[in-house]
Design a protein around this motif. Structure first.
Motif, PDB file in Angstrom:
ATOM      1  N   PHE A 195       0.805  -1.220   0.000  1.00 38.23           N
ATOM      2  CA  PHE A 195       0.000   0.000   0.000  1.00 38.23           C
ATOM      3  C   PHE A 195       0.840   1.272   0.000  1.00 38.23           C
ATOM      4  O   PHE A 195       0.476   2.249  -0.650  1.00 38.23           O
ATOM      5  CB  PHE A 195      -0.950   0.000   1.197  1.00 38.23           C
TER       6      PHE A 195
ATOM      7  N   VAL B   8       2.057   2.491  -3.449  1.00 41.07           N
ATOM      8  CA  VAL B   8       0.902   2.988  -4.208  1.00 41.07           C
ATOM      9  C   VAL B   8       0.494   4.368  -3.713  1.00 41.07           C
ATOM     10  O   VAL B   8       0.255   5.289  -4.512  1.00 41.07           O
ATOM     11  CB  VAL B   8      -0.274   2.004  -4.098  1.00 41.07           C
ATOM     12  N   LEU B   9       0.406   4.540  -2.398  1.00 41.97           N
ATOM     13  CA  LEU B   9       0.012   5.832  -1.845  1.00 41.97           C
ATOM     14  C   LEU B   9       1.039   6.918  -2.177  1.00 41.97           C
ATOM     15  O   LEU B   9       0.663   8.061  -2.477  1.00 41.97           O
ATOM     16  CB  LEU B   9      -0.150   5.723  -0.332  1.00 41.97           C
TER      17      LEU B   9
ATOM     18  N   TRP C 162       0.498   7.841  -5.733  1.00 38.98           N
ATOM     19  CA  TRP C 162      -0.836   8.428  -5.889  1.00 38.98           C
ATOM     20  C   TRP C 162      -0.847   9.884  -5.435  1.00 38.98           C
ATOM     21  O   TRP C 162      -1.322  10.770  -6.155  1.00 38.98           O
ATOM     22  CB  TRP C 162      -1.838   7.603  -5.105  1.00 38.98           C
TER      23      TRP C 162
ATOM     24  N   ASP D 299      -9.684  10.653  -4.378  1.00 38.38           N
ATOM     25  CA  ASP D 299      -9.142   9.676  -3.445  1.00 38.38           C
ATOM     26  C   ASP D 299     -10.231   8.710  -2.976  1.00 38.38           C
ATOM     27  O   ASP D 299     -10.007   7.494  -2.903  1.00 38.38           O
ATOM     28  CB  ASP D 299      -8.538  10.405  -2.244  1.00 38.38           C
TER      29      ASP D 299
ATOM     30  N   LEU E  21      -9.495   5.578  -5.497  1.00 35.38           N
ATOM     31  CA  LEU E  21      -8.494   4.793  -4.780  1.00 35.38           C
ATOM     32  C   LEU E  21      -9.100   3.839  -3.760  1.00 35.38           C
ATOM     33  O   LEU E  21      -8.663   2.688  -3.651  1.00 35.38           O
ATOM     34  CB  LEU E  21      -7.502   5.721  -4.078  1.00 35.38           C
ATOM     35  N   SER E  22     -10.112   4.296  -3.013  1.00 29.82           N
ATOM     36  CA  SER E  22     -10.620   3.476  -1.900  1.00 29.82           C
ATOM     37  C   SER E  22     -11.155   2.107  -2.327  1.00 29.82           C
ATOM     38  O   SER E  22     -10.800   1.092  -1.711  1.00 29.82           O
ATOM     39  CB  SER E  22     -11.700   4.247  -1.131  1.00 29.82           C
TER      40      SER E  22
ATOM     41  N   GLU F  82      -8.333  -0.284  -3.242  1.00 30.25           N
ATOM     42  CA  GLU F  82      -7.430  -0.428  -2.104  1.00 30.25           C
ATOM     43  C   GLU F  82      -7.996  -1.398  -1.073  1.00 30.25           C
ATOM     44  O   GLU F  82      -7.314  -2.321  -0.618  1.00 30.25           O
ATOM     45  CB  GLU F  82      -7.175   0.938  -1.464  1.00 30.25           C
ATOM     46  N   TYR F  83      -9.265  -1.210  -0.689  1.00 28.64           N
ATOM     47  CA  TYR F  83      -9.860  -2.090   0.311  1.00 28.64           C
ATOM     48  C   TYR F  83     -10.119  -3.485  -0.253  1.00 28.64           C
ATOM     49  O   TYR F  83     -10.021  -4.477   0.467  1.00 28.64           O
ATOM     50  CB  TYR F  83     -11.156  -1.480   0.857  1.00 28.64           C
TER      51      TYR F  83
ATOM     52  N   THR G 285      -8.230  -4.947  -2.447  1.00 26.11           N
ATOM     53  CA  THR G 285      -6.910  -5.580  -2.408  1.00 26.11           C
ATOM     54  C   THR G 285      -6.553  -6.018  -0.999  1.00 26.11           C
ATOM     55  O   THR G 285      -5.973  -7.092  -0.793  1.00 26.11           O
ATOM     56  CB  THR G 285      -5.846  -4.606  -2.943  1.00 26.11           C
ATOM     57  N   PHE G 286      -6.906  -5.195  -0.019  1.00 27.29           N
ATOM     58  CA  PHE G 286      -6.621  -5.551   1.370  1.00 27.29           C
ATOM     59  C   PHE G 286      -7.283  -6.873   1.742  1.00 27.29           C
ATOM     60  O   PHE G 286      -6.635  -7.793   2.248  1.00 27.29           O
ATOM     61  CB  PHE G 286      -7.106  -4.447   2.307  1.00 27.29           C
TER      62      PHE G 286
ATOM     63  N   THR H 243      -4.689   5.706   9.788  1.00 33.73           N
ATOM     64  CA  THR H 243      -5.008   4.286   9.708  1.00 33.73           C
ATOM     65  C   THR H 243      -4.908   3.629  11.075  1.00 33.73           C
ATOM     66  O   THR H 243      -5.739   2.793  11.449  1.00 33.73           O
ATOM     67  CB  THR H 243      -4.072   3.589   8.712  1.00 33.73           C
TER      68      THR H 243
END
Length: 251
Positions: A80, A83-84, A87, A110, A114-115, A118-119, A121-122, A180
């Motif tokens: 992450f 990527v961040l 980004w 964002d 992105l969210s 991102e989530y 992938t998490f 986070t």
């Protein structure tokens, strides 16, 4: 124990911030990855402290899960964070400055662009790293991603306004790492709050009639991941507090 935990957390955040300011200019990507990975692991460790050590009764306390901490550090630092970093660098290049329009555009992009990946992938990578199958990982994404995005939108819109308005570009990833950490532990706290039973559940006869048999879990994962199931459980918790706990709808 709680006072020691709070003191160590404050000391860790202070030390991390001081080191970041001196090394981000020389090694920006490596420093961000180190900080974000460390904060991700610290967030998971702090969450386990709440879930396993502080909130449960003494007889229900369980040992720490160091492999879970390692997984969070790996995802945060090696997946992450790069990527961040790229980004936010792109956002600040396309929409420079801290004017209201620029901040609004960056926050909207964002949240919208992105969210979701991102989530997703998490959840996908966390399940695969835990030894789950590809199909199980996809089901996890489909089941929990919508609820996660609702909470993420409610939490990250004000945080990202602060990020893009007041935080210097080189410190954006560090700021997000701190947010986070806060997000994980807020979810852990909400998950473990007790909700007053409904009126029909106060009657033991009616409550027994409403009980449904729970299937027995056969997963080979012995020690559960606290954060993976948090958002779903928080939803049911918040339904008992509505409208106090329910997050605001996305702007």
């Amino acid at each position: 124990m709680l006072s020691t935990f709070i003191r160590l957390t404050k000391r860790g955040i202070t030390t991390t911030t001081r080191v970041a300011k001196t090394s981000l200019n020389t090694f920006p990507v490596a420093t961000n990855c180190l900080i974000y990975g460390s904060m991700s692991g610290l967030a998971e460790f702090a969450q386990q402290t709440l879930v396993y050590k502080i909130l449960p009764a003494p007889e229900d306390r369980t040992p720490y899960n160091p492999m879970s901490v390692a997984r969070y550090m790996t995802l945060g630092g090696l997946v992450f964070c790069p990527v961040l970093h790229a980004w936010y660098k792109w956002l600040d290049k396309v929409w420079p400055g801290t004017a209201k329009v620029a901040v609004a555009q960056k926050v909207a992009l964002d949240i919208v662009l992105l969210s979701p990946p991102e989530y997703a992938t998490f959840y996908m990578l966390m399940n695969l790293m835990m030894g789950e199958s590809w199909d199980t990982a996809k089901k996890e994404v489909a089941k929990k991603l919508p609820t996660t995005l609702v909470f993420a939108t409610a939490f990250w819109i004000p945080m990202q306004i602060i990020n893009f308005k007041y935080v210097s570009p080189r410190m954006r990833v560090v700021f997000v790492a701190g947010c986070t950490f806060l997000e994980f532990n807020m979810l852990a706290f909400l998950k473990n709050m007790k909700v007053a039973p409904k009126e029909d559940e106060k009657d033991p006869v009616i409550a027994h009639q409403h009980q449904e048999p729970q299937p027995q879990k056969t997963s080979s994962i012995v020690h559960h991941e606290p954060h993976v199931a948090l958002v779903e459980t928080v939803t049911s918790t918040c339904s008992g507090w509505a409208p106090v706990c329910a997050p605001a709808p996305p702007a």
